[in-house]
Design a protein around this motif. Sequence first.
Motif, PDB file in Angstrom:
ATOM      1  N   LYS A 148       0.834  -1.197   0.000  1.00  0.00           N
ATOM      2  CA  LYS A 148       0.000   0.000   0.000  1.00  0.00           C
ATOM      3  C   LYS A 148       0.876   1.257   0.000  1.00  0.00           C
ATOM      4  O   LYS A 148       1.895   1.307   0.691  1.00  0.00           O
ATOM      5  CB  LYS A 148      -0.920   0.000   1.222  1.00  0.00           C
TER       6      LYS A 148
ATOM      7  N   LEU B 197       3.986   2.550  -8.256  1.00  0.00           N
ATOM      8  CA  LEU B 197       4.059   1.426  -9.182  1.00  0.00           C
ATOM      9  C   LEU B 197       4.642   1.812 -10.543  1.00  0.00           C
ATOM     10  O   LEU B 197       5.059   0.951 -11.311  1.00  0.00           O
ATOM     11  CB  LEU B 197       2.657   0.837  -9.388  1.00  0.00           C
TER      12      LEU B 197
ATOM     13  N   SER C 138      -0.203   2.422  -5.449  1.00  0.00           N
ATOM     14  CA  SER C 138      -1.053   1.308  -5.005  1.00  0.00           C
ATOM     15  C   SER C 138      -1.841   1.706  -3.765  1.00  0.00           C
ATOM     16  O   SER C 138      -1.311   2.319  -2.847  1.00  0.00           O
ATOM     17  CB  SER C 138      -0.199   0.078  -4.697  1.00  0.00           C
TER      18      SER C 138
ATOM     19  N   ILE D 107       0.368  -8.391  -8.189  1.00  0.00           N
ATOM     20  CA  ILE D 107      -0.111  -7.921  -9.496  1.00  0.00           C
ATOM     21  C   ILE D 107      -0.606  -9.117 -10.307  1.00  0.00           C
ATOM     22  O   ILE D 107       0.184  -9.976 -10.713  1.00  0.00           O
ATOM     23  CB  ILE D 107       0.998  -7.181 -10.266  1.00  0.00           C
TER      24      ILE D 107
ATOM     25  N   LYS E   9      -1.348  -6.301 -15.687  1.00  0.00           N
ATOM     26  CA  LYS E   9      -1.049  -4.881 -15.856  1.00  0.00           C
ATOM     27  C   LYS E   9      -0.866  -4.593 -17.338  1.00  0.00           C
ATOM     28  O   LYS E   9      -0.680  -5.507 -18.146  1.00  0.00           O
ATOM     29  CB  LYS E   9       0.232  -4.506 -15.100  1.00  0.00           C
TER      30      LYS E   9
ATOM     31  N   ILE F 242      -4.684  -5.667  -8.907  1.00  0.00           N
ATOM     32  CA  ILE F 242      -3.937  -6.207  -7.776  1.00  0.00           C
ATOM     33  C   ILE F 242      -4.856  -7.095  -6.956  1.00  0.00           C
ATOM     34  O   ILE F 242      -5.934  -6.658  -6.519  1.00  0.00           O
ATOM     35  CB  ILE F 242      -3.371  -5.064  -6.900  1.00  0.00           C
TER      36      ILE F 242
END
Length: 349
Positions: A301, A305, A321, A327, A330, A345
Motif C-alpha cells: 500500500k 508502481l 497502489s 499484481i 497490468k 492487484i
Amino acid sequence: MTKLISKTIALLILTSFSMLKSQSVKEILKQNGSFRKDTIFSIKSDSKETYLPVTIIKGKEKGPVFTIVAGIHGYEYPPIIAVQELLKEIEPENIKGSLIIIPIANVESFLKRVPFVNPLDQKNLNTAFPGLSNGTPTDQIAHLITKEIIPNSTIFLDIHGGDASEDLLPFVCYYNRKDTPENTKRAHELSVKLGIQYVVSYPYTLTSTEPAKYAFKEATQQGITALSIEAGKLGTVQKDNVDLIKTAVYNMLENSGNYAVKKSKTVNQKSTVLLNQQDYIRVPENGIFYSELKSGDKVKKNQILGYISDEFGNKKYDIVSQTTGIILYKVGTPPVNKGETLFCIGYNE
C-alpha cells in the motif's frame, strides 16, 4: 486478382460451414453412441457475416456436460492454441458424458489480429452477454453462447490470457455466488486441483435481470458451475502457458468425472494462494506508461508502481497502489488510454 481469389475462397469456405450447421447443440447431445461432431453456427448482420465453430465430443457412458470456450478475445493466443491441441488429443472413447468446445469464439478478432474487439462491429465480446438475437455480429455470438451452449452445460470453463497489451500472471477464477453454494463450492474445488497456484474469487452481486457481460458470469447467473482460466500474455504464444492450460484442463476433466483415462501431468507443487479481493487501478489520462514491475510482483500500500508521461517526456502522474497484494495483470506496453485498467492487484481479506 489475388484479392478477388482470396475473397472467393473465403466465401466458399463460409458457405460450406453454413451447410454444416443443421442441428442445435441439444439435438446433437441427444444422439446415441460415442462420436465427435464439428458444426458451425452462421451469423449474419446486415452485410456482415461470420460464424461460431463448435465441437461436440460424446462418450459412451453418461456423465457431465463440460464446456470449454477459448478465443472470446481473438488476440489471446495461448488459450486458443491449447484448445487446438486438446482437440487433436481427446478421443470420444476416453470421455464420460460430453464435451462442448468452442475453439475460437471471436473468429474475426483472431483472423484479423485485433485485440479486445470484433473488427466487424468494434464490440468487445467479453462484455456483450447475454447478447441479442438480432443485434450486431458480437451481440449474436454472445446470444448463441447464452442460449445454445450455457444451458446445455454442467460445467462451463472460459479460457483467457493476456491480450496484446497485457502482462498477466496465470490464475484461475470463479464467482463467489452465495445463493448457489453448491456451485460455488464445486467451482472452488475444481480450481484448487488444476495445478495453478493462484485462485481468485470474485464477488457476485448481480440480480437475475442484470446483464452479466462476461461469459462465465452469464453461466454463473444461469446457475451453472463456472470458472475461468487466465494464462498467457502480451499477444504471443508461450509454450509454458499452453502446457499449463492443457494440464489444468486435463486435471479439471479428471476431477469432474469427464475423462476416463488417467492423463500424465505435472502439477504445480506450490501451495495454493486464494485471493478474494481485487483492486483495479485505472489510467487517469492518455500518455506513455513506465513501470519496472511485472505481473506476479508483490506490492505494498502507498507504493509507487510507475508513472505516466506526455509525448514530450514530462511526468504527469505517479501511479500509487492503494492495497498490499500481488499484481495479477497490468498494461505491459507503453501507450495507455484514459479509463483502461492499468493494474489489477489481488489480495485476501
